[in-house]
Scaffold this active site. Structure first.
Site, mmCIF file in Angstrom:
data_model
loop_
_atom_site.group_PDB
_atom_site.id
_atom_site.type_symbol
_atom_site.label_atom_id
_atom_site.label_comp_id
_atom_site.label_asym_id
_atom_site.label_seq_id
_atom_site.Cartn_x
_atom_site.Cartn_y
_atom_site.Cartn_z
ATOM 1 N N GLY A 10 0.818 -1.209 0.000
ATOM 2 C CA GLY A 10 0.000 0.000 0.000
ATOM 3 C C GLY A 10 0.851 1.258 0.000
ATOM 4 O O GLY A 10 2.079 1.218 -0.147
ATOM 5 N N PHE A 11 0.212 2.384 0.193
ATOM 6 C CA PHE A 11 0.865 3.690 0.116
ATOM 7 C C PHE A 11 2.031 3.791 1.108
ATOM 8 O O PHE A 11 3.211 3.874 0.726
ATOM 9 C CB PHE A 11 -0.191 4.773 0.364
ATOM 10 C CG PHE A 11 0.338 6.172 0.526
ATOM 11 C CD1 PHE A 11 1.487 6.590 -0.125
ATOM 12 C CD2 PHE A 11 -0.339 7.081 1.330
ATOM 13 C CE1 PHE A 11 1.967 7.892 0.020
ATOM 14 C CE2 PHE A 11 0.120 8.377 1.484
ATOM 15 C CZ PHE A 11 1.280 8.780 0.836
ATOM 16 N N ILE A 12 1.728 3.745 2.395
ATOM 17 C CA ILE A 12 2.771 3.888 3.405
ATOM 18 C C ILE A 12 3.633 2.634 3.460
ATOM 19 O O ILE A 12 4.862 2.704 3.599
ATOM 20 C CB ILE A 12 2.148 4.201 4.775
ATOM 21 C CG1 ILE A 12 1.383 5.535 4.716
ATOM 22 C CG2 ILE A 12 3.221 4.251 5.861
ATOM 23 C CD1 ILE A 12 0.578 5.847 5.954
ATOM 24 N N TYR A 148 -14.820 4.334 10.564
ATOM 25 C CA TYR A 148 -13.380 4.116 10.413
ATOM 26 C C TYR A 148 -12.604 4.546 11.655
ATOM 27 O O TYR A 148 -11.862 3.743 12.241
ATOM 28 C CB TYR A 148 -12.858 4.813 9.162
ATOM 29 C CG TYR A 148 -11.346 4.829 9.069
ATOM 30 C CD1 TYR A 148 -10.629 3.645 8.962
ATOM 31 C CD2 TYR A 148 -10.638 6.031 9.120
ATOM 32 C CE1 TYR A 148 -9.235 3.648 8.897
ATOM 33 C CE2 TYR A 148 -9.261 6.045 9.054
ATOM 34 C CZ TYR A 148 -8.564 4.852 8.943
ATOM 35 O OH TYR A 148 -7.195 4.861 8.891
ATOM 36 N N LYS A 152 -10.528 2.165 14.609
ATOM 37 C CA LYS A 152 -9.134 2.365 15.001
ATOM 38 C C LYS A 152 -9.018 2.641 16.506
ATOM 39 O O LYS A 152 -8.077 2.177 17.166
ATOM 40 C CB LYS A 152 -8.521 3.504 14.189
ATOM 41 C CG LYS A 152 -8.232 3.148 12.744
ATOM 42 C CD LYS A 152 -7.143 2.077 12.651
ATOM 43 C CE LYS A 152 -6.687 1.852 11.226
ATOM 44 N NZ LYS A 152 -5.569 0.872 11.151
#
Length: 311
Positions: A10-12, A148, A152
């Site tokens: 993914g991105f990170i 979301y 978390k």
């Protein structure tokens, strides 16, 4: 060190993998190649890892948990999640399954592992909701605005239970508005670049009177690596730049990087969106030696150069 990274492509995750490999760590990569970061983009990230095997496991499944034990990892950096505040509305069951149950599955595997394994969770600034900025980690965060951030925050709290009952070293890193090369296609920075490039309008909420603590992905990765290297008990730590940037200013920086003007429309902000996010990063500086160094101008230029190369 032997480190498992979930959400590896993914991105990170893709930036983190390269950082860890470059410094000589042994990486166990896990990614289920879901759609949220763009499947084609994820496969391109996988190819950039050279010979590294990426295990295509869902973090909710037994295979991912079994991999923790057989690989003997000393740290788990858990980036895999279903992201996006607005997309989570009406999909709470799916978000809880992946973001809470998947996290619990891996935490239990870390506890059951035959080696001492620390756990680092990617959390989000969205847990603060409408709190007064700058956001400090001791705020209660008990009023999330969408499923979301709720998922978390639940994962952070479950991490405390595992720390208390089993001694699991658990660190939750609350990321603030991450941007940079290889950003997800559903995120505002990428959509803004793409719309500017193709002369499509972009929408700014509340007439652009929204402020975010935009943080370059390289600075975020440095913070993650510091958390991997630091022995902590149970901690929640903000990773941001510590500066709120107006959305008009952020878009203006992207216009400069793209060399084109945006077509701007405005709309009322959804109920899921706070007006302002800003990190207090004193704790990250103290515990991790974290010091974000990439300016908005530098970071946006890197991001726009990447867009022009790959899109």
């Amino acid at each position: 060190m032997k480190i498992m990274v979930t959400g590896a492509c993914g991105f990170i995750g893709s930036h983190l993998i390269h950082k860890l490999l470059d410094r000589g760590d042994e990486v166990v990569a896990v990614d289920c190649f879901d759609m949220y970061a763009g499947v084609e983009r994820k496969h391109r990230a996988k190819e950039s890892f050279s010979d590294l095997v990426v295990h295509p496991y869902d973090v909710c499944n037994r295979s991912a948990a079994a991999l923790v034990k057989v690989s003997g990892v000393q740290a788990i950096v858990h980036l895999a999640a279903i992201p996006s505040v607005r997309q989570s509305i009406g999909r709470d069951e799916e978000y809880l399954r992946v973001n809470l149950d998947g996290t619990r599955n891996l935490m239990q595997a870390a506890v059951d592992s035959e080696v001492d394994c620390k756990f680092i969770l990617a959390s989000t600034s969205s847990v603060y909701g409408h709190a007064e900025a700058p956001f400090t980690e001791d705020m209660p965060c008990d009023r999330p605005l969408a499923p979301y951030p709720a998922s978390k925050r639940m994962a952070e709290m479950l991490g405390h239970s595992f720390n208390n009952l089993y001694g699991l070293s658990f660190t939750a890193l609350r990321f603030f508005s991450v941007y940079g090369p290889n950003g997800r296609p559903d995120m505002m920075p990428y959509m803004t670049m793409d719309n500017i490039a193709n002369q499509r309008p972009i929408t700014l909420f509340n007439g652009g009177e929204m402020f975010r603590d935009w943080t370059y992905v390289g600075d975020i990765v440095d913070g993650i690596v510091s958390a991997v290297d630091t022995q902590l008990d149970y901690e929640i730590i903000n990773l941001g730049r510590g500066h709120a940037v107006g959305m008009f200013d952020f878009v203006d920086a992207i216009q400069g990087g793209m060399g084109k003007q945006a077509i701007i429309e405005t709309a009322s902000a959804p109920l899921s969106e706070p007006t302002l996010t800003q990190a207090d990063i004193h704790k990250a500086r103290t515990l991790l030696g974290y010091e974000p160094s990439v300016s908005l101008t530098e970071g946006v230029a890197e991001m726009c150069d990447w867009y022009k190369k790959y899109n």
